[in-house]
Motif scaffolding. Structure first.
Motif, PDB file in Angstrom:
ATOM      1  N   UNK A 252     -28.136 -42.757  17.733  1.00 40.68           N
ATOM      2  CA  UNK A 252     -26.985 -43.505  17.231  1.00 40.68           C
ATOM      3  C   UNK A 252     -26.542 -42.857  15.919  1.00 40.68           C
ATOM      4  N   UNK A 253     -25.326 -43.164  15.501  1.00 41.49           N
ATOM      5  CA  UNK A 253     -24.853 -42.606  14.230  1.00 41.49           C
ATOM      6  C   UNK A 253     -25.264 -43.512  13.067  1.00 41.49           C
TER       7      UNK A 253
ATOM      8  N   UNK B 115     -26.048 -53.001  23.210  1.00 44.67           N
ATOM      9  CA  UNK B 115     -26.425 -51.586  23.282  1.00 44.67           C
ATOM     10  C   UNK B 115     -27.788 -51.434  23.950  1.00 44.67           C
ATOM     11  N   UNK B 116     -28.749 -52.238  23.535  1.00 46.29           N
ATOM     12  CA  UNK B 116     -30.101 -52.184  24.100  1.00 46.29           C
ATOM     13  C   UNK B 116     -30.064 -52.516  25.594  1.00 46.29           C
TER      14      UNK B 116
ATOM     15  N   UNK C 180     -35.412 -49.699  15.598  1.00 52.15           N
ATOM     16  CA  UNK C 180     -34.447 -48.794  14.970  1.00 52.15           C
ATOM     17  C   UNK C 180     -35.230 -47.868  14.077  1.00 52.15           C
ATOM     18  N   UNK C 181     -34.779 -46.637  13.977  1.00 49.35           N
ATOM     19  CA  UNK C 181     -35.489 -45.735  13.092  1.00 49.35           C
ATOM     20  C   UNK C 181     -34.771 -44.432  12.865  1.00 49.35           C
ATOM     21  N   UNK C 182     -35.511 -43.533  12.196  1.00 53.24           N
ATOM     22  CA  UNK C 182     -35.002 -42.209  11.852  1.00 53.24           C
ATOM     23  C   UNK C 182     -36.027 -41.177  12.304  1.00 53.24           C
ATOM     24  N   UNK C 183     -35.558 -40.177  13.036  1.00 52.72           N
ATOM     25  CA  UNK C 183     -36.425 -39.058  13.412  1.00 52.72           C
ATOM     26  C   UNK C 183     -36.528 -38.179  12.168  1.00 52.72           C
TER      27      UNK C 183
ATOM     28  N   UNK D 256     -33.498 -35.963  11.027  1.00 58.11           N
ATOM     29  CA  UNK D 256     -32.708 -36.958  10.325  1.00 58.11           C
ATOM     30  C   UNK D 256     -31.819 -37.790  11.231  1.00 58.11           C
ATOM     31  N   UNK D 257     -31.993 -37.651  12.533  1.00 52.18           N
ATOM     32  CA  UNK D 257     -31.172 -38.423  13.473  1.00 52.18           C
ATOM     33  C   UNK D 257     -31.644 -39.877  13.522  1.00 52.18           C
ATOM     34  N   UNK D 258     -30.697 -40.780  13.713  1.00 48.09           N
ATOM     35  CA  UNK D 258     -30.972 -42.203  13.819  1.00 48.09           C
ATOM     36  C   UNK D 258     -31.130 -42.559  15.295  1.00 48.09           C
TER      37      UNK D 258
END
Length: 87
Positions: free
Chosen positions: A44-45, A62-63, A16-19, A23-25
């Motif tokens: 994802x939101x 989801x994965x 899981x992370x943040x670009x 700022x997108x997840x």
């Protein structure tokens, strides 16, 4: 793009992370083709990110759908012609 992992789930092979630029997840999974191993990033939101971060097992369905290419509309970077398969 600068992908920054916030959680690495080694057992189930996803992150899981943040670009950082947008700022997108995201949720990412490792994939491989005949030439290279790489990651696919699925947007994802924030609510989903928070849920998966607090309860990583909640991310498993989801994965699994990402690995089956059922959520391709969420890909942040579209794959090329030689798309890999999930590792």
């Amino acid at each position: 793009m600068k992908f920054q992992d916030a959680l690495v789930h080694q057992e189930h092979r996803f992150c899981l992370g943040i670009e950082q630029v947008s700022g997108r997840f995201y949720v990412s999974i490792p994939v491989s083709n005949s030439m290279v191993d790489y990651e696919e990033y699925y947007e994802i939101d924030r609510k989903t990110f928070d849920l998966f971060r607090c309860d990583p097992d909640a991310a498993l369905p989801f994965v699994a759908r990402c690995r089956k290419h059922e959520l391709d509309e969420l890909l942040i970077v579209r794959p090329g012609a030689n798309r890999g398969t999930a590792i």
